[in-house]
Design a protein around this motif. Structure first.
Motif, mmCIF file in Angstrom:
data_model
loop_
_atom_site.group_PDB
_atom_site.id
_atom_site.type_symbol
_atom_site.label_atom_id
_atom_site.label_comp_id
_atom_site.label_asym_id
_atom_site.label_seq_id
_atom_site.Cartn_x
_atom_site.Cartn_y
_atom_site.Cartn_z
ATOM 1 N N ASP A 318 -0.148 -11.098 1.955
ATOM 2 C CA ASP A 318 -1.343 -11.860 2.309
ATOM 3 C C ASP A 318 -1.643 -12.890 1.223
ATOM 4 O OD1 ASP A 318 -1.698 -10.407 4.632
ATOM 5 O OD2 ASP A 318 -2.867 -8.852 3.596
ATOM 6 N N PHE A 319 -1.598 -14.157 1.605
ATOM 7 C CA PHE A 319 -1.889 -15.232 0.656
ATOM 8 C C PHE A 319 -3.396 -15.439 0.553
ATOM 9 C CE2 PHE A 319 -2.795 -19.752 -0.099
ATOM 10 C CZ PHE A 319 -2.205 -19.902 -1.342
ATOM 11 N N ASP A 320 -3.906 -15.519 -0.662
ATOM 12 C CA ASP A 320 -5.332 -15.738 -0.906
ATOM 13 C C ASP A 320 -5.486 -17.032 -1.693
ATOM 14 O OD1 ASP A 320 -8.013 -15.684 -1.363
ATOM 15 O OD2 ASP A 320 -8.012 -13.845 -2.567
ATOM 16 N N LEU A 321 -5.985 -18.057 -1.027
ATOM 17 C CA LEU A 321 -6.120 -19.362 -1.677
ATOM 18 C C LEU A 321 -7.027 -19.292 -2.896
ATOM 19 C CD1 LEU A 321 -5.305 -22.367 -1.410
ATOM 20 C CD2 LEU A 321 -7.351 -22.720 -0.043
ATOM 21 N N PHE A 322 -8.000 -18.386 -2.860
ATOM 22 C CA PHE A 322 -8.930 -18.243 -3.979
ATOM 23 C C PHE A 322 -8.644 -16.968 -4.780
ATOM 24 C CE2 PHE A 322 -11.142 -20.997 -0.959
ATOM 25 C CZ PHE A 322 -11.438 -22.057 -1.795
ATOM 26 N N GLY A 323 -7.364 -16.586 -4.795
ATOM 27 C CA GLY A 323 -6.926 -15.463 -5.607
ATOM 28 C C GLY A 323 -6.028 -15.942 -6.726
ATOM 29 N N PRO A 324 -5.472 -15.027 -7.501
ATOM 30 C CA PRO A 324 -4.629 -15.405 -8.652
ATOM 31 C C PRO A 324 -3.458 -16.302 -8.272
ATOM 32 C CG PRO A 324 -5.179 -13.077 -8.723
ATOM 33 C CD PRO A 324 -5.664 -13.575 -7.400
ATOM 34 N N GLU A 325 -2.855 -16.062 -7.070
ATOM 35 C CA GLU A 325 -1.718 -16.890 -6.679
ATOM 36 C C GLU A 325 -2.146 -18.253 -6.138
ATOM 37 O OE1 GLU A 325 -2.642 -14.423 -2.954
ATOM 38 O OE2 GLU A 325 -2.929 -14.334 -5.112
ATOM 39 N N GLY A 326 -3.423 -18.375 -5.753
ATOM 40 C CA GLY A 326 -3.898 -19.631 -5.175
ATOM 41 C C GLY A 326 -4.436 -20.615 -6.186
#
Length: 427
Positions: A318-326
């Motif tokens: 699950d990609f999270d734009l407002f997470g560490p990867e985003g």
């Protein structure tokens, strides 16, 4: 500066409505791509996957087609009157588009967007020509910086809410109401523009290819006009390519949602607005603003290479734009788009200030025609590269390479110009 704010408001509310509608349409058609023919926003089956390209071409091609006619008219008829009538027409078209969006009718919506592109083709030369008519050359960079920044903030908001609200409860009603409200405000502000008489009284020529050739030739021989027009067109090409490419990039490379796509586009436009503000503040204080454009190109290329490196392997889970990867991706997009904004403002101010006053709107018509052509090319190239096997991340390598070509041309022109001056001094 009340006259500036009237023009500013008319421009930004139109930019908001255009981009809200365009992004909502793209998201709606792509979301419906896997649904059977009887559902809302159906658009010719698999062709729906090219919605970003089709919608962009439908909007930008009319700008290319009608730009020269509109430039002639803005040199013959009072510009404030044209602005008022065109904004009233925008209100009619946006109301119609809002109705199609509310009803979920994709094909009529795309056709209405094409009519909105034609309306934009007639409004932009008027807006461009009014700037140097309202402001002296020494204030153009600042005025253009504010105008560009406001436009991109409007684009940010339009892209964000258009894509975001489509998927919420009563989203269609909300989007449709915002479209009509923005058009009403734009028309009301345009109605207050102060008089701006045309500088000439030449008749309008309807042989568009001939007049396009004639005024492009005129622009080409006017110092400080033609190359900045082409450079500004490159800015449009990059924006159109990214708008057409982003839905596929978000879906296939990042595994994000439609709302993530809308928000990522919004951050890209936000960066462009910040870059325009920076350029508007800094450009009047330096000796050669175009050198700032060259530096901005280098920064933008580095950021695009960073996007490629960071996303070259498709994300899993699950990609999270407002997470560490985003967060790193958001930062790279903001830097890249801010660099594009810094690049564009000195170019825009250059051809506005150097265009002969008697044919200024026609030169702006050349600029608008170039913008429409380059934007249409950008949307087409997104599809061409994708079908040629360029994966979603590699597209950013292509964009960085294109920036390198523009930078090389700028360096060549700078050396050629200074070489001539050094030779003249030696003589």
């Amino acid at each position: 500066m009340p006259r500036f704010w009237m023009l500013f408001g008319a421009q930004v509310f139109g930019a908001f409505a255009d981009n809200c509608l365009r992004n909502a349409t793209i998201v709606a058609i792509i979301a419906a791509a896997s649904v059977s023919r009887g559902e809302d926003f159906y658009f010719f089956g698999e062709l729906a996957n090219e919605a970003g390209t089709i919608v962009s071409i439908g909007f930008t091609l009319p700008i290319f087609m009608f730009a020269m006619l509109s430039g002639q008219m803005a040199d013959r008829y009072p510009r404030h009157v044209m602005a008022r009538r065109l904004k009233f027409l925008e209100l009619i078209l946006m109301s119609l588009a809002a109705l199609w969006f509310f009803l979920g009718q994709a094909l009529p919506l795309v056709l209405t967007l094409a009519l909105m592109g034609a309306q934009t083709a007639f409004f932009q030369p008027v807006r461009f020509a009014l700037m140097p008519q309202y402001f002296p050359p020494e204030r153009l960079n600042r005025a253009n910086g504010i105008m560009q920044a406001g436009t991109f903030i409007a684009i940010v908001t339009g892209l964000g809410v258009g894509g975001y609200f489509f998927e919420v409860e009563n989203g269609r009603t909300i989007v449709s109401a915002m479209l009509i409200g923005a058009a009403v405000l734009g028309a009301a502000l345009a109605a207050k523009l102060p008089p701006a008489p045309p500088p000439g009284n030449e008749k309008v020529h309807w042989n568009i290819p001939l007049i396009a050739y004639r005024y492009t030739k005129e622009a080409a021989k006017t110092p400080g006009v033609f190359f900045p027009i082409l450079a500004n067109g490159y800015f449009w090409l990059v924006g159109a390519l990214l708008l057409a490419h982003m839905p596929i990039f978000m879906r296939d490379q990042l595994g994000g949602s439609n709302q993530d796509y809308a928000l990522l586009n919004a951050f890209f436009a936000l960066g462009a607005g910040l870059g325009s503000i920076i350029a508007g503040v800094v450009a009047p204080r330096i000796r050669e603003p175009k050198q700032m454009s060259a530096v901005a190109l280098v920064v933008g290329m580095a950021a695009l290479l960073g996007v490629y490196w960071y996303t070259r392997v498709p994300f899993t889970g699950d990609f999270d734009l407002f997470g560490p990867e985003g967060y790193p991706l958001l930062a790279l997009f903001v830097i890249s788009s801010a660099a594009n904004g810094v690049f564009a403002v000195p170019m825009l101010s250059s051809f506005q200030a150097n265009a002969p006053k008697a044919i200024s709107a026609r030169i702006m018509g050349v600029a608008n025609m170039t913008n429409g052509l380059f934007a249409t090319m950008g949307a087409i190239l997104a599809s061409v590269f994708r079908n040629a096997g360029v994966d979603p991340a590699e597209m950013f390598l292509v964009l960085a390479a294109m920036g390198g070509v523009v930078l090389a041309i700028m360096i060549f022109r700078f050396r050629m110009f200074h070489g001539r001056h050094v030779g003249a001094e030696g003589v």
